[in-house]
Design a protein around this motif. Structure first.
Motif, PDB file in Angstrom:
ATOM      1  N   CYS A 277       6.021   4.789  -7.137  1.00 14.42           N
ATOM      2  CA  CYS A 277       6.275   5.088  -5.730  1.00 14.42           C
ATOM      3  C   CYS A 277       5.391   6.211  -5.202  1.00 14.42           C
ATOM      4  O   CYS A 277       5.039   7.143  -5.932  1.00 14.42           O
ATOM      5  CB  CYS A 277       7.743   5.468  -5.527  1.00 14.42           C
ATOM      6  SG  CYS A 277       8.903   4.198  -6.095  1.00 14.42           S
ATOM      7  N   ASN A 278       5.082   6.139  -3.919  1.00 15.67           N
ATOM      8  CA  ASN A 278       4.352   7.220  -3.250  1.00 15.67           C
ATOM      9  C   ASN A 278       5.282   8.346  -2.832  1.00 15.67           C
ATOM     10  O   ASN A 278       4.899   9.518  -2.827  1.00 15.67           O
ATOM     11  CB  ASN A 278       3.640   6.682  -2.010  1.00 15.67           C
ATOM     12  CG  ASN A 278       2.672   5.574  -2.321  1.00 15.67           C
ATOM     13  OD1 ASN A 278       2.975   4.416  -2.091  1.00 15.67           O
ATOM     14  ND2 ASN A 278       1.520   5.908  -2.873  1.00 15.67           N
TER      15      ASN A 278
ATOM     16  N   HIS B 120       7.596   8.312   7.858  1.00 17.62           N
ATOM     17  CA  HIS B 120       6.467   7.909   7.019  1.00 17.62           C
ATOM     18  C   HIS B 120       6.423   6.393   6.859  1.00 17.62           C
ATOM     19  O   HIS B 120       5.352   5.778   6.890  1.00 17.62           O
ATOM     20  CB  HIS B 120       6.576   8.581   5.653  1.00 17.62           C
ATOM     21  CG  HIS B 120       6.385  10.064   5.685  1.00 17.62           C
ATOM     22  ND1 HIS B 120       5.146  10.654   5.567  1.00 17.62           N
ATOM     23  CD2 HIS B 120       7.275  11.077   5.834  1.00 17.62           C
ATOM     24  CE1 HIS B 120       5.281  11.969   5.628  1.00 17.62           C
ATOM     25  NE2 HIS B 120       6.569  12.245   5.798  1.00 17.62           N
TER      26      HIS B 120
ATOM     27  N   TRP C 262       8.140  15.518  -7.412  1.00 15.18           N
ATOM     28  CA  TRP C 262       7.583  14.364  -6.719  1.00 15.18           C
ATOM     29  C   TRP C 262       7.966  14.500  -5.255  1.00 15.18           C
ATOM     30  O   TRP C 262       9.025  15.050  -4.941  1.00 15.18           O
ATOM     31  CB  TRP C 262       8.194  13.088  -7.300  1.00 15.18           C
ATOM     32  CG  TRP C 262       7.281  11.897  -7.330  1.00 15.18           C
ATOM     33  CD1 TRP C 262       7.121  10.955  -6.355  1.00 15.18           C
ATOM     34  CD2 TRP C 262       6.429  11.508  -8.404  1.00 15.18           C
ATOM     35  NE1 TRP C 262       6.225  10.003  -6.750  1.00 15.18           N
ATOM     36  CE2 TRP C 262       5.781  10.314  -8.017  1.00 15.18           C
ATOM     37  CE3 TRP C 262       6.142  12.044  -9.661  1.00 15.18           C
ATOM     38  CZ2 TRP C 262       4.860   9.654  -8.823  1.00 15.18           C
ATOM     39  CZ3 TRP C 262       5.244  11.386 -10.471  1.00 15.18           C
ATOM     40  CH2 TRP C 262       4.603  10.203 -10.047  1.00 15.18           C
TER      41      TRP C 262
ATOM     42  N   GLN D 165       0.813  -1.220   0.000  1.00 21.78           N
ATOM     43  CA  GLN D 165       0.000   0.000   0.000  1.00 21.78           C
ATOM     44  C   GLN D 165       0.847   1.271   0.000  1.00 21.78           C
ATOM     45  O   GLN D 165       0.360   2.355  -0.295  1.00 21.78           O
ATOM     46  CB  GLN D 165      -0.922   0.020   1.221  1.00 21.78           C
ATOM     47  CG  GLN D 165      -2.018  -1.017   1.183  1.00 21.78           C
ATOM     48  CD  GLN D 165      -1.678  -2.238   2.034  1.00 21.78           C
ATOM     49  OE1 GLN D 165      -0.538  -2.394   2.486  1.00 21.78           O
ATOM     50  NE2 GLN D 165      -2.650  -3.104   2.239  1.00 21.78           N
ATOM     51  N   PHE D 166       2.133   1.138   0.380  1.00 22.90           N
ATOM     52  CA  PHE D 166       3.004   2.308   0.473  1.00 22.90           C
ATOM     53  C   PHE D 166       4.369   1.924  -0.074  1.00 22.90           C
ATOM     54  O   PHE D 166       4.987   0.960   0.394  1.00 22.90           O
ATOM     55  CB  PHE D 166       3.116   2.770   1.929  1.00 22.90           C
ATOM     56  CG  PHE D 166       3.829   4.083   2.105  1.00 22.90           C
ATOM     57  CD1 PHE D 166       3.288   5.267   1.606  1.00 22.90           C
ATOM     58  CD2 PHE D 166       5.043   4.148   2.778  1.00 22.90           C
ATOM     59  CE1 PHE D 166       3.943   6.479   1.780  1.00 22.90           C
ATOM     60  CE2 PHE D 166       5.704   5.355   2.951  1.00 22.90           C
ATOM     61  CZ  PHE D 166       5.149   6.526   2.447  1.00 22.90           C
TER      62      PHE D 166
END
Length: 245
Positions: free
Chosen positions: A129-130, A100, A89, A75-76
């Motif tokens: 990527c987040n 984080h 970004w 999810q991350f």
């Protein structure tokens, strides 16, 4: 933070020794989930040799053909990058990013991606990527060994994990109480008397000697045991001073 939810993903690693070194770096910092995306050589005796005591991390490593497969259930996702992008970004340093990662890992699957030794992650991979993570190395020599880069990120995560167990100051759990002001004053009197007796201090022209010695010992902060040792040395020194008559 849940270390079991954090995986380190190496993409197209060319040298098997780096894979072993990464496994060792991970285990040093309490992480165990290693994922390899299309490694050039693996398994390999160089990886085994470099892993040293982290063979369990190496043996349990997941090997995937594609990055998409490696992070499909995450999810991350954080990608390490040294690239300047035309489209901005979210970009953080390891310490900022660790917060984080730790927060997300408490409830989600998290992947931290590391690219090829010679050119890192591609733009297409970084788009998955987040967050992007950049290690601010010196511009004169910015290239980091893969295992070193992994170690830096894992270290920051480890520091968050053990934060509550770390001493709040260098003086915590000291083995003796620090000396009192009164005892320090007795020590300075004893010191001055001894320095005069051995001829090192001229009481008629003391200059700033005692002031500087006070500053020295104040900066060190003596404990009671250390103070007793020093006073014992002064007492023994005085025994060797010739007496008048």
């Amino acid at each position: 933070m849940n270390p079991d939810n954090i995986r380190i993903v190496l993409v197209n690693t060319s040298h098997p020794g780096n894979i072993g070194a990464v496994a060792r770096a991970m285990k040093n910092m309490g992480l165990s989930r290693l994922c390899l995306v299309a490694p050039r050589q693996f398994p390999d005796e160089q990886a085994t040799w470099r892993a040293a005591g982290a063979l369990d991390v190496l043996e349990q490593a997941m090997v995937c053909d594609t990055l998409e497969e490696a992070i499909a259930d995450c999810q991350f996702v954080v990608g390490t990058s040294a690239r300047e992008r035309r489209i901005p970004w979210p970009l953080l340093d390891p310490r900022q990013c660790a917060g984080h990662i730790a927060a997300a890992s408490s409830r989600e699957q998290v992947a931290v991606l590391f690219g090829r030794e010679d050119r890192g992650l591609t733009n297409e991979e970084l788009k998955l990527c987040n967050l992007h993570l950049n290690i601010p190395s010196d511009s004169a020599y910015s290239s980091l060994n893969l295992a070193m880069a992994v170690q830096i990120v894992c270290y920051e995560l480890r520091m968050l994990q053990v934060a509550d167990d770390l001493p709040v100051s260098a003086d915590q759990d000291w083995d003796a109480p620090f000396s009192t002001v009164a005892n320090m004053e007795r020590f300075y009197e004893h010191l001055e008397k001894t320095l005069v007796a051995i001829g090192f201090l001229d009481p008629q022209a003391p200059r700033q000697l005692m002031v500087r010695l006070r500053r020295l010992y104040s900066r060190v902060r003596l404990d009671e045991m250390e103070l007793n040792i020093l006073r014992g040395i002064l007492t023994e020194t005085a025994k060797h001073v010739p007496r008048d008559g």
